[in-house]
Design a protein around this motif. Structure first.
Motif, PDB file in Angstrom:
ATOM      1  N   ALA A  45       0.812  -1.215   0.000  1.00 44.71           N
ATOM      2  CA  ALA A  45       0.000   0.000   0.000  1.00 44.71           C
ATOM      3  C   ALA A  45       0.850   1.272   0.000  1.00 44.71           C
ATOM      4  O   ALA A  45       0.433   2.299  -0.537  1.00 44.71           O
ATOM      5  CB  ALA A  45      -0.935  -0.003   1.207  1.00 44.71           C
ATOM      6  N   SER A  46       2.031   1.204   0.590  1.00 43.45           N
ATOM      7  CA  SER A  46       2.880   2.399   0.688  1.00 43.45           C
ATOM      8  C   SER A  46       4.172   2.272  -0.114  1.00 43.45           C
ATOM      9  O   SER A  46       5.062   3.105   0.018  1.00 43.45           O
ATOM     10  CB  SER A  46       3.223   2.678   2.154  1.00 43.45           C
ATOM     11  OG  SER A  46       3.912   1.586   2.723  1.00 43.45           O
ATOM     12  N   ALA A  47       4.272   1.248  -0.947  1.00 40.62           N
ATOM     13  CA  ALA A  47       5.502   1.000  -1.698  1.00 40.62           C
ATOM     14  C   ALA A  47       5.793   2.130  -2.669  1.00 40.62           C
ATOM     15  O   ALA A  47       4.897   2.787  -3.194  1.00 40.62           O
ATOM     16  CB  ALA A  47       5.388  -0.325  -2.449  1.00 40.62           C
ATOM     17  N   ARG A  48       7.080   2.367  -2.897  1.00 39.58           N
ATOM     18  CA  ARG A  48       7.547   3.338  -3.867  1.00 39.58           C
ATOM     19  C   ARG A  48       8.509   2.644  -4.823  1.00 39.58           C
ATOM     20  O   ARG A  48       9.143   1.648  -4.455  1.00 39.58           O
ATOM     21  CB  ARG A  48       8.250   4.507  -3.167  1.00 39.58           C
ATOM     22  CG  ARG A  48       7.334   5.310  -2.257  1.00 39.58           C
ATOM     23  CD  ARG A  48       6.263   6.052  -3.057  1.00 39.58           C
ATOM     24  NE  ARG A  48       5.394   6.853  -2.217  1.00 39.58           N
ATOM     25  CZ  ARG A  48       4.244   6.438  -1.708  1.00 39.58           C
ATOM     26  NH1 ARG A  48       3.837   5.183  -1.929  1.00 39.58           N
ATOM     27  NH2 ARG A  48       3.502   7.225  -0.966  1.00 39.58           N
ATOM     28  N   PRO A  49       8.661   3.157  -6.038  1.00 40.07           N
ATOM     29  CA  PRO A  49       9.556   2.492  -7.003  1.00 40.07           C
ATOM     30  C   PRO A  49      10.957   2.261  -6.460  1.00 40.07           C
ATOM     31  O   PRO A  49      11.572   1.213  -6.706  1.00 40.07           O
ATOM     32  CB  PRO A  49       9.560   3.462  -8.189  1.00 40.07           C
ATOM     33  CG  PRO A  49       8.242   4.161  -8.120  1.00 40.07           C
ATOM     34  CD  PRO A  49       7.965   4.322  -6.647  1.00 40.07           C
ATOM     35  N   TRP A  50      11.504   3.239  -5.718  1.00 40.24           N
ATOM     36  CA  TRP A  50      12.875   3.125  -5.242  1.00 40.24           C
ATOM     37  C   TRP A  50      13.063   2.060  -4.159  1.00 40.24           C
ATOM     38  O   TRP A  50      14.187   1.659  -3.850  1.00 40.24           O
ATOM     39  CB  TRP A  50      13.378   4.468  -4.715  1.00 40.24           C
ATOM     40  CG  TRP A  50      12.477   5.116  -3.705  1.00 40.24           C
ATOM     41  CD1 TRP A  50      11.551   6.082  -3.929  1.00 40.24           C
ATOM     42  CD2 TRP A  50      12.419   4.837  -2.292  1.00 40.24           C
ATOM     43  NE1 TRP A  50      10.909   6.436  -2.759  1.00 40.24           N
ATOM     44  CE2 TRP A  50      11.421   5.680  -1.743  1.00 40.24           C
ATOM     45  CE3 TRP A  50      13.099   3.960  -1.453  1.00 40.24           C
ATOM     46  CZ2 TRP A  50      11.100   5.658  -0.387  1.00 40.24           C
ATOM     47  CZ3 TRP A  50      12.770   3.944  -0.101  1.00 40.24           C
ATOM     48  CH2 TRP A  50      11.780   4.799   0.420  1.00 40.24           C
ATOM     49  N   SER A  51      11.954   1.578  -3.571  1.00 40.96           N
ATOM     50  CA  SER A  51      12.080   0.583  -2.502  1.00 40.96           C
ATOM     51  C   SER A  51      11.969  -0.844  -3.022  1.00 40.96           C
ATOM     52  O   SER A  51      11.810  -1.776  -2.238  1.00 40.96           O
ATOM     53  CB  SER A  51      11.019   0.829  -1.421  1.00 40.96           C
ATOM     54  OG  SER A  51       9.712   0.674  -1.939  1.00 40.96           O
ATOM     55  N   ASP A  70       5.808   5.776 -14.128  1.00 38.43           N
ATOM     56  CA  ASP A  70       6.898   5.966 -15.075  1.00 38.43           C
ATOM     57  C   ASP A  70       7.471   4.608 -15.475  1.00 38.43           C
ATOM     58  O   ASP A  70       7.208   3.576 -14.844  1.00 38.43           O
ATOM     59  CB  ASP A  70       8.016   6.822 -14.463  1.00 38.43           C
ATOM     60  CG  ASP A  70       7.508   8.171 -13.983  1.00 38.43           C
ATOM     61  OD1 ASP A  70       6.955   8.905 -14.818  1.00 38.43           O
ATOM     62  OD2 ASP A  70       7.664   8.454 -12.780  1.00 38.43           O
ATOM     63  N   GLN A  71       8.283   4.642 -16.521  1.00 43.37           N
ATOM     64  CA  GLN A  71       9.023   3.453 -16.906  1.00 43.37           C
ATOM     65  C   GLN A  71      10.075   3.168 -15.836  1.00 43.37           C
ATOM     66  O   GLN A  71      10.821   4.066 -15.441  1.00 43.37           O
ATOM     67  CB  GLN A  71       9.707   3.662 -18.253  1.00 43.37           C
ATOM     68  CG  GLN A  71       8.749   3.680 -19.446  1.00 43.37           C
ATOM     69  CD  GLN A  71       8.129   2.324 -19.684  1.00 43.37           C
ATOM     70  OE1 GLN A  71       6.941   2.131 -19.446  1.00 43.37           O
ATOM     71  NE2 GLN A  71       8.922   1.377 -20.129  1.00 43.37           N
ATOM     72  N   GLN A  72      10.115   1.950 -15.345  1.00 41.43           N
ATOM     73  CA  GLN A  72      11.066   1.572 -14.312  1.00 41.43           C
ATOM     74  C   GLN A  72      11.785   0.303 -14.735  1.00 41.43           C
ATOM     75  O   GLN A  72      11.197  -0.778 -14.770  1.00 41.43           O
ATOM     76  CB  GLN A  72      10.344   1.354 -12.971  1.00 41.43           C
ATOM     77  CG  GLN A  72       9.684   2.579 -12.401  1.00 41.43           C
ATOM     78  CD  GLN A  72      10.683   3.572 -11.868  1.00 41.43           C
ATOM     79  OE1 GLN A  72      11.806   3.210 -11.511  1.00 41.43           O
ATOM     80  NE2 GLN A  72      10.284   4.844 -11.810  1.00 41.43           N
ATOM     81  N   GLN A  73      13.050   0.432 -15.056  1.00 44.59           N
ATOM     82  CA  GLN A  73      13.810  -0.733 -15.517  1.00 44.59           C
ATOM     83  C   GLN A  73      13.890  -1.810 -14.443  1.00 44.59           C
ATOM     84  O   GLN A  73      13.724  -3.005 -14.737  1.00 44.59           O
ATOM     85  CB  GLN A  73      15.215  -0.316 -15.949  1.00 44.59           C
ATOM     86  CG  GLN A  73      16.045  -1.474 -16.483  1.00 44.59           C
ATOM     87  CD  GLN A  73      17.425  -1.026 -16.945  1.00 44.59           C
ATOM     88  OE1 GLN A  73      17.695   0.162 -17.072  1.00 44.59           O
ATOM     89  NE2 GLN A  73      18.305  -1.981 -17.192  1.00 44.59           N
ATOM     90  N   ASP A  74      14.160  -1.402 -13.194  1.00 47.13           N
ATOM     91  CA  ASP A  74      14.265  -2.382 -12.110  1.00 47.13           C
ATOM     92  C   ASP A  74      12.961  -3.146 -11.938  1.00 47.13           C
ATOM     93  O   ASP A  74      12.961  -4.368 -11.745  1.00 47.13           O
ATOM     94  CB  ASP A  74      14.643  -1.690 -10.805  1.00 47.13           C
ATOM     95  CG  ASP A  74      16.064  -1.174 -10.808  1.00 47.13           C
ATOM     96  OD1 ASP A  74      16.826  -1.568 -11.701  1.00 47.13           O
ATOM     97  OD2 ASP A  74      16.397  -0.383  -9.917  1.00 47.13           O
ATOM     98  N   ARG A  75      11.856  -2.430 -11.988  1.00 45.74           N
ATOM     99  CA  ARG A  75      10.546  -3.077 -11.845  1.00 45.74           C
ATOM    100  C   ARG A  75      10.308  -4.081 -12.969  1.00 45.74           C
ATOM    101  O   ARG A  75       9.905  -5.225 -12.726  1.00 45.74           O
ATOM    102  CB  ARG A  75       9.447  -2.014 -11.848  1.00 45.74           C
ATOM    103  CG  ARG A  75       8.024  -2.563 -11.720  1.00 45.74           C
ATOM    104  CD  ARG A  75       7.021  -1.507 -12.150  1.00 45.74           C
ATOM    105  NE  ARG A  75       7.147  -1.192 -13.573  1.00 45.74           N
ATOM    106  CZ  ARG A  75       6.769  -0.038 -14.121  1.00 45.74           C
ATOM    107  NH1 ARG A  75       6.260   0.924 -13.364  1.00 45.74           N
ATOM    108  NH2 ARG A  75       6.915   0.160 -15.418  1.00 45.74           N
ATOM    109  N   ASP A  76      10.579  -3.653 -14.201  1.00 40.72           N
ATOM    110  CA  ASP A  76      10.331  -4.531 -15.341  1.00 40.72           C
ATOM    111  C   ASP A  76      11.241  -5.755 -15.316  1.00 40.72           C
ATOM    112  O   ASP A  76      10.811  -6.861 -15.674  1.00 40.72           O
ATOM    113  CB  ASP A  76      10.523  -3.755 -16.646  1.00 40.72           C
ATOM    114  CG  ASP A  76       9.441  -2.694 -16.852  1.00 40.72           C
ATOM    115  OD1 ASP A  76       8.440  -2.720 -16.107  1.00 40.72           O
ATOM    116  OD2 ASP A  76       9.602  -1.845 -17.748  1.00 40.72           O
TER     117      ASP A  76
END
Length: 431
Positions: free
Chosen positions: A354-360, A403-409
């Protein structure tokens, strides 16, 4: 000069709050004798001449000027002492960073603590001794080192011929700049020296100056938090940390420091899982020794249901021992040690989602997603209700998909999951 003195004081751990915690390790049982410091090393400034300072660097370039400042720590002129301390804070560890000179300087500072002249005031009008300032500095250095070790992707440019080049993880070797390498795990130099520094701190737990023994306890907790179970910890140090950690009358932040250090060593902190303080309970649950205790996962889950709130339980300054950027990152690690049954992890995972952010991604929601999907859903094995619920919660978090996030993908692809948010939501709701 006034501005410089205030800067120094603002960096210090509040050692006054540690004063009532003194338990002399070598005093008589009756408490009648004055503690006697066990001086285990003879310091000589000639050692500074043996270091190839031109092959070390700090924030402003070559560390050739550093030995002059180290000698200045014991100068009779208070202005020189102030300048020397500012060099440590502003050049050797500029803005909480580590240079290649940081770890060698930290060891040298720990060795010089026995110099009686360090008992002089750190600056004009300053009550704290230079030794108190140096003990506080050593604590900060170790705490920052632990954060760098927890974030291996934080990198630095280092000359190949730097004295410390071999202690780091080499991340990249630039072809267009062969004299340099890009390195990670920037706290590695301090980790290598922990077995030297920690024993040198122990005697100062019994310093006659209460501010000094308070700063020594903070420094010791930070260095033990950095070393963890990688080096032998003196029994006196563990005894003092345990005594303070279990003392309900001690300052809460001081107790937290000690509990975190004990957790880093894997000490048994199960006694504290029922502590009246939620922060103490939570920090105690970080110890691997509590992983099989059912109370540990309960405590961790209660904290991770609201990660933003629990991240505020640890102060930012001075930095705490054994800490990543957030407490929730350590808690996710601890939760994954407690069980490999994702259904049991789900309540905590939903709070994180619920509180996650891309950088985490590497700290919290990514490791939980990997635990939720040990097998790619492309196989014939259907998703469990817990897996679907977590995927749905991640898909519902707008900030992860803006946004596009390489780490996420890369993570999603590696787990065999679709990269598109709506496809993930469809997968989560399919039966």
């Amino acid at each position: 000069m006034i501005k410089a003195e205030r800067l120094i004081g603002s960096r210090l751990v509040d050692s006054c709050r540690y004063q009532h915690l003194q338990r002399p390790l070598n005093a008589s049982a009756a408490g009648g004798s004055r503690p006697i410091l066990a001086v285990v090393v003879v310091w000589s400034y000639d050692v500074l001449d043996d270091v190839a300072w031109h092959r070390l660097s700090h924030a402003y370039g070559s560390a050739l000027d550093t030995p002059r400042h180290l000698r200045g720590l014991t100068a009779t002129d208070a202005g020189v002492r102030t300048s020397a301390l500012l060099h440590l804070w502003n050049s050797v560890t500029h803005q909480e960073t580590h240079s290649t000179a940081t770890a060698p300087v930290a060891e040298l500072v720990a060795r010089m603590l026995t110099d009686h002249r360090l008992g002089w005031p750190a600056a004009t009008g300053e009550e704290r001794s230079t030794r108190t300032e140096l003990l506080s500095y050593l604590g900060h250095v170790a705490a920052w080192a632990a954060r760098f070790q927890a974030k291996p992707n934080t990198v630095n440019y280092v000359r190949r011929d730097d004295l410390e080049a071999d202690v780091y993880d080499v991340v990249w070797e630039p072809e267009n700049d062969p004299d340099y390498i890009v390195v990670g795990r920037l706290g590695s130099g301090c980790v290598r020296r922990a077995d030297v520094v920690i024993p040198l701190l122990v005697p100062w737990l019994d310093a006659p100056d209460p501010q000094e023994h308070g700063a020594a306890l903070y420094a010791l907790a930070c260095w033990i938090g950095l070393a963890g179970d990688q080096v032998p910890i003196p029994s006196q140090a563990l005894e003092r940390l345990t005594a303070v950690a279990t003392d309900s009358t001690a300052e809460p932040e001081i107790r937290i420091d000690c509990v975190l250090a004990l957790a880093a060593t894997g000490s048994d902190t199960s006694e504290l899982l029922d502590d009246a303080s939620v922060a103490i309970r939570t920090c105690a649950a970080l110890s691997p020794a509590t992983a099989t205790d059912p109370r540990a996962l309960h405590v961790i889950t209660a904290a991770l249901i609201s990660p933003v709130e629990c991240n505020q339980w640890l102060r930012q300054r001075p930095p705490t021992p054994y800490a990543e950027a957030t407490l929730s990152a350590r808690l996710v690690e601890a939760a994954l040690r407690c069980t490999d049954d994702f259904e049991r992890l789900l309540p905590a995972a939903l709070g994180v989602a619920a509180s996650a952010r891309p950088w985490s991604i590497d700290e919290t929601w990514g490791p939980l997603l990997a635990a939720a999907a040990p097998e790619p859903p492309a196989t014939e094995r259907p998703l469990s209700a817990a897996q679907r619920t977590y995927l749905s919660a991640l898909a519902a978090n707008d900030t992860l998909w803006r946004d596009q996030q390489q780490d996420r993908d890369e993570l999603l692809h590696g787990l065999g999951l679709p990269l598109d948010r709506h496809e993930i939501q469809s997968l989560a709701t399919a039966h």
